[in-house]
Scaffold this motif. Structure first.
Motif, PDB file in Angstrom:
ATOM      1  N   ASN A   1      -0.946   2.122 -17.642  1.00  0.00           N
ATOM      2  CA  ASN A   1      -0.701   2.172 -16.415  1.00  0.00           C
ATOM      3  C   ASN A   1      -1.069   3.136 -15.320  1.00  0.00           C
ATOM      4  N   ILE A   2      -1.897   4.002 -15.076  1.00  0.00           N
ATOM      5  CA  ILE A   2      -2.663   4.346 -14.480  1.00  0.00           C
ATOM      6  C   ILE A   2      -3.293   3.629 -13.161  1.00  0.00           C
TER       7      ILE A   2
ATOM      8  N   SER B   1      -3.673   7.461  -9.559  1.00  0.00           N
ATOM      9  CA  SER B   1      -3.931   6.282 -10.422  1.00  0.00           C
ATOM     10  C   SER B   1      -5.317   5.869  -9.806  1.00  0.00           C
TER      11      SER B   1
ATOM     12  N   THR C   1      -5.783  16.137  -6.954  1.00  0.00           N
ATOM     13  CA  THR C   1      -4.247  16.011  -7.791  1.00  0.00           C
ATOM     14  C   THR C   1      -3.420  17.299  -8.028  1.00  0.00           C
TER      15      THR C   1
ATOM     16  N   LYS D   1      -0.354  13.062  -4.404  1.00  0.00           N
ATOM     17  CA  LYS D   1      -0.346  11.417  -5.142  1.00  0.00           C
ATOM     18  C   LYS D   1      -2.193  11.203  -4.460  1.00  0.00           C
TER      19      LYS D   1
ATOM     20  N   LEU E   1      -5.743  13.269 -14.758  1.00  0.00           N
ATOM     21  CA  LEU E   1      -5.078  12.465 -15.212  1.00  0.00           C
ATOM     22  C   LEU E   1      -3.373  13.073 -15.526  1.00  0.00           C
ATOM     23  N   ALA E   2      -3.978  13.906 -15.863  1.00  0.00           N
ATOM     24  CA  ALA E   2      -2.685  15.570 -16.615  1.00  0.00           C
ATOM     25  C   ALA E   2      -1.495  15.767 -15.569  1.00  0.00           C
ATOM     26  N   THR E   3      -1.865  15.777 -14.365  1.00  0.00           N
ATOM     27  CA  THR E   3      -1.502  15.932 -13.438  1.00  0.00           C
ATOM     28  C   THR E   3      -0.360  15.214 -13.443  1.00  0.00           C
ATOM     29  N   ASN E   4      -0.255  13.804 -13.976  1.00  0.00           N
ATOM     30  CA  ASN E   4       0.232  12.246 -13.598  1.00  0.00           C
ATOM     31  C   ASN E   4       0.228  12.420 -12.225  1.00  0.00           C
ATOM     32  N   ASN E   5      -1.102  12.800 -11.094  1.00  0.00           N
ATOM     33  CA  ASN E   5      -1.014  12.174  -9.718  1.00  0.00           C
ATOM     34  C   ASN E   5      -2.121  11.508  -9.746  1.00  0.00           C
TER      35      ASN E   5
ATOM     36  N   GLU F   1      -3.971   5.913 -20.441  1.00  0.00           N
ATOM     37  CA  GLU F   1      -2.856   5.090 -20.444  1.00  0.00           C
ATOM     38  C   GLU F   1      -2.871   3.548 -19.778  1.00  0.00           C
TER      39      GLU F   1
END
Length: 577
Positions: free
Chosen positions: A4-5, A268, A33, A38, A262-266, A2
């Protein structure tokens, strides 16, 4: 992946910053992560998306303008060092650093070839994937012979972390129960060809201390269910590896650790972000972030976090640390010992022997297996040579001469073309990987006047082979030749390429320069890869290594990184860092 990362500017204070996205950096991002932090992953190169950006994948020599060779003008201007790497060609050149933009200096009599991959994923897209555990023989080496300082850890300290990273990455190999080379958590091994099986039988009949086994490699020979869940598939034996693998069959940041992070949404990511230095607060004795130069605009910015992991490659990390000067650390952050930049090591490659194997004219092999054979270390373990310290292991393999080799021989016309359509004789080779001693004089520093295009001081590298190294390489070549002759090979030839064109750096296993140790007076890091001087600063790439052993080191970087990340999170939760 994505969009937005990816970030450029942000006011967020992250829990952790990881500098570098190669093998160590990818593991640091994954572990941090997954433990809820974060995390910002900072990479000096461009983004590379799995599958989409493997632009050389599948290209055959006849589909490229110069049959795989790189245009001379481009090599002369941008890749005059990188061209020396075995993996550099027209289908892979975009994964190598630009020597013009990233210059460094060496003394004229001490050439060093620094191979770099500046993109998301780093050299994890280019590595040769051989994956071996270290043993207590390796971790005890400095204490045993007095060279360097003693490691602050032993095999038992990272055994469970080897288990962890191997199961995730996928390591194929055979269980051998060898003390000198501990077994991994294996996927099924790749198979030896008929000549290799015969060479194994002949060698092991003559020398009980010398075992010839299939190599251990980060390739999915038979994927486990969790590998399939990662979107990774079985190795196709295409020999396309350095071009990028859309199957995800070999372990890389893109195929394995990055998707997990990335799967953690933690997570950037900041790409095209060249880390200039670590920001240090003398009031708290903590690193608070990193200063960054935008690779494209030359703008500067800062990122902040509670914990910093430096994983920018051995020399890249050391350059950042040397450049991180303050009143507290005038010679580089966490350098109260004065050891930072010293004890640079690489492996001793390029010495060995090859011979012709008679017979086996009806035998051949299919596919392009991603791994050769190895002969685990016997020198200085159960066979001594009093002329030098430490030892080596051999890489080996048997193959038939193909049209690529036969086509350069004498001949002309239809008969010549007909002859090269038939496979030539079998050859078997032994090539050493020797251990370089940690020596203070093998060092890197910041050049006092020369700068790169971003205004940062260039790295000055001084590294050379010692008398001990030369004696070991002589023994590698002599022993290989004697072995091949003793098992009946013909036309045996030995060689030591380091006498001609193999410089330190070309083994691409540079280590040391921010070593671990028990004593803060003689080392930069403790047994948790944590800076003695700055408790929230961690280094887990090759810079942390206290000795080099003789095995390929990347698997150990992975294990040390996973272990250090676990410790850092614990310390953060306890409020100790």
């Amino acid at each position: 992946m994505e969009k937005n990362i990816y970030i450029i500017k942000t006011q967020e204070v992250f829990d952790a910053i990881v500098v570098g996205s190669g093998i160590a950096g990818g593991w640091a991002a994954k572990e941090l992560t997954e433990k809820g932090l974060k995390t910002l992953l900072v990479e000096r190169g461009r983004p590379v998306e799995h599958r989409k950006d493997y632009i050389g994948e599948g290209l055959k020599a006849w589909q490229m303008p110069f049959r795989g060779s790189v245009e001379k003008a481009l090599v002369d201007e941008q890749h005059y060092v990188q061209k020396k790497c075995y993996a550099f060609n027209d289908a892979t050149k975009h994964f190598f650093g630009n020597d013009k933009d990233f210059p460094y200096s060496t003394p004229k009599d001490k050439p060093f070839d620094w191979i770099r991959g500046n993109q998301l994923g780093g050299k994890s897209l280019l590595w040769h994937r051989q994956s071996y555990r270290w043993s207590d023989h390796d971790f005890n080496s400095n204490a045993r012979d007095g060279e360097g300082v003693d490691w602050p850890i032993r095999y038992k300290d990272i055994e469970q972390w080897y288990d962890k990273v191997e199961l995730h990455a996928g390591i194929s190999g055979s269980k051998e129960n060898l003390e000198i080379l501990p077994d991994s958590q294996f996927l099924p091994p790749f198979e030896m060809n008929p000549v290799e099986k015969e060479m194994k039988a002949r060698i092991e009949k003559k020398w009980s201390t010398r075992k010839l086994i299939i190599g251990r490699t980060a390739h999915l020979s038979v994927p486990a269910p969790h590998h399939l869940a990662q979107g990774r598939l079985q190795c196709q034996a295409r020999n396309e590896c350095q071009k990028g693998c859309s199957f995800g069959a070999y372990f890389s940041t893109q195929s394995s650790t990055l998707p997990s992070a990335l799967a953690t949404n933690n997570l950037s990511i900041a790409t095209n972000s060249i880390v200039h230095s670590v920001i240090y607060d003398p009031k708290t004795n903590r690193a608070t972030g990193v200063r960054v130069i935008d690779a494209e605009t030359l703008e500067t910015r800062e990122y902040f976090a509670k914990v910093i992991f430096l994983c920018a490659s051995t020399l890249g990390t050391t350059q950042i640390m040397l450049n991180s000067v303050s009143e507290s650390f005038p010679t580089g952050i966490a350098n109260s010992s004065g050891a930072l930049g010293h004890y640079l090591m690489d492996h001793l490659y390029g010495a060995g022997a090859m011979g012709r194997v008679e017979g086996f004219e009806e035998d051949y092999y299919s596919g392009r297996r991603p791994i050769g054979l190895i002969m685990p270390r016997f020198r200085d373990y159960n066979e001594k040579n009093p002329n030098f310290k430490r030892g080596y292991f051999y890489m080996a393999g048997a193959q038939r001469a193909s049209w690529e080799q036969l086509g350069t021989g004498d001949g002309f016309g239809a008969e010549f073309k007909a002859n090269i359509r038939q496979p030539g004789p079998w050859y078997f080779n032994l090539s050493g990987s020797g251990e370089m001693l940690p020596r203070y004089e093998n060092q890197v520093s910041l050049h006092p006047t020369l700068k790169d295009k971003w205004g940062m001081p260039q790295l000055h590298i001084e590294c050379s082979f010692s008398d001990n190294d030369w004696k070991m390489m002589e023994d590698i070549a002599d022993t290989a030749a004697n072995m091949l002759e003793a098992i009946g090979l013909k036309d045996v030839k030995k060689d030591i390429r380091a006498k001609r064109d193999w410089h330190p750096g070309l083994s691409i296993h540079e280590m040391g320069t921010a070593r671990m140790g028990k004593d803060p007076k003689t080392s930069v890091l403790n047994g948790w890869n944590q800076a003695h001087d700055v408790p929230n600063l961690f280094v887990t790439d090759g810079a942390c290594m206290t000795s080099s052993a003789s095995q390929n080191p990347s698997l150990t970087y992975m294990a040390l990184t996973a272990r250090a990340a676990d410790y850092a999170v614990q310390q953060l939760k306890l409020g100790k860092i």
